[in-house]
Write an enzyme that holds these catalytic residues in place. Sequence first.
Site, PDB file in Angstrom:
ATOM      1  N   SER A  73     -34.604  23.524   2.707  1.00 24.77           N
ATOM      2  CA  SER A  73     -33.271  23.209   2.189  1.00 24.77           C
ATOM      3  C   SER A  73     -32.957  21.724   2.226  1.00 24.77           C
ATOM      4  CB  SER A  73     -32.204  23.981   2.971  1.00 24.77           C
ATOM      5  OG  SER A  73     -32.449  25.358   2.920  1.00 24.77           O
TER       6      SER A  73
ATOM      7  N   HIS B  55     -29.138  19.456   5.709  1.00 30.60           N
ATOM      8  CA  HIS B  55     -28.664  19.386   4.326  1.00 30.60           C
ATOM      9  C   HIS B  55     -28.048  18.016   4.039  1.00 30.60           C
ATOM     10  CE1 HIS B  55     -28.214  24.018   3.653  1.00 30.60           C
ATOM     11  NE2 HIS B  55     -29.418  23.667   4.067  1.00 30.60           N
TER      12      HIS B  55
END
Length: 201
Positions: A90, A148
């Site tokens: 991610s 992230h």
Amino acid sequence: MQRNMIKYFTSNPVSKTQCLPMILSTFSHFSIIHMMANMYVLWNFSSGLVSLLGKEQFIAFYLSAGVISSMVSYMCKTATGRFHPSLGASGAVMAVLAAVCTKVPEAKLGIIFLPMVTVSAGHVLKALVAFDTAGLFLGWRFFDHAAHLGGALFGVWYIADGHRLIWRRREPFVKLWHSLRSKVTDEARPATRPGADRGER
């Protein structure tokens, strides 16, 4: 294999092994759905970035984003004392998404379940950063929000300044490598008879 997977393929600052998981954790996923979600986003956004950067630079960018997002995750976990393992691509995928959204912020993106609704890429990036910032400060643990954010910030920075500061400075080394490689190839090439290059036998 579970012990080795946890040791080398999950990112955790209190683990005995800390360096290898920074990159290997980006290639492991918790479930098929987790992997499919990351690969779907990567598949949708990578082609444009590959066209912009080229294959070699894209690979370097993607792997660097994975390491940097893991480093940011390490720092936040250490600062907050929330030591829990995380894994997945991610962070690196967020860097790809952020780079594309930074390069073409006016591009229209659709929502997978609402294809008739489109949002500008710039607004999508801002919404994702706001979501991960809220998750980081509120202590949500469903995602690694620090990773992230690290990936997103790296993607924005690389498109804005990183390409100029890092990739272009490697040109002298690439030219040197190509000259050395050509020299070795020429020396290893067998000598040909006069006229052989004209197709004579």
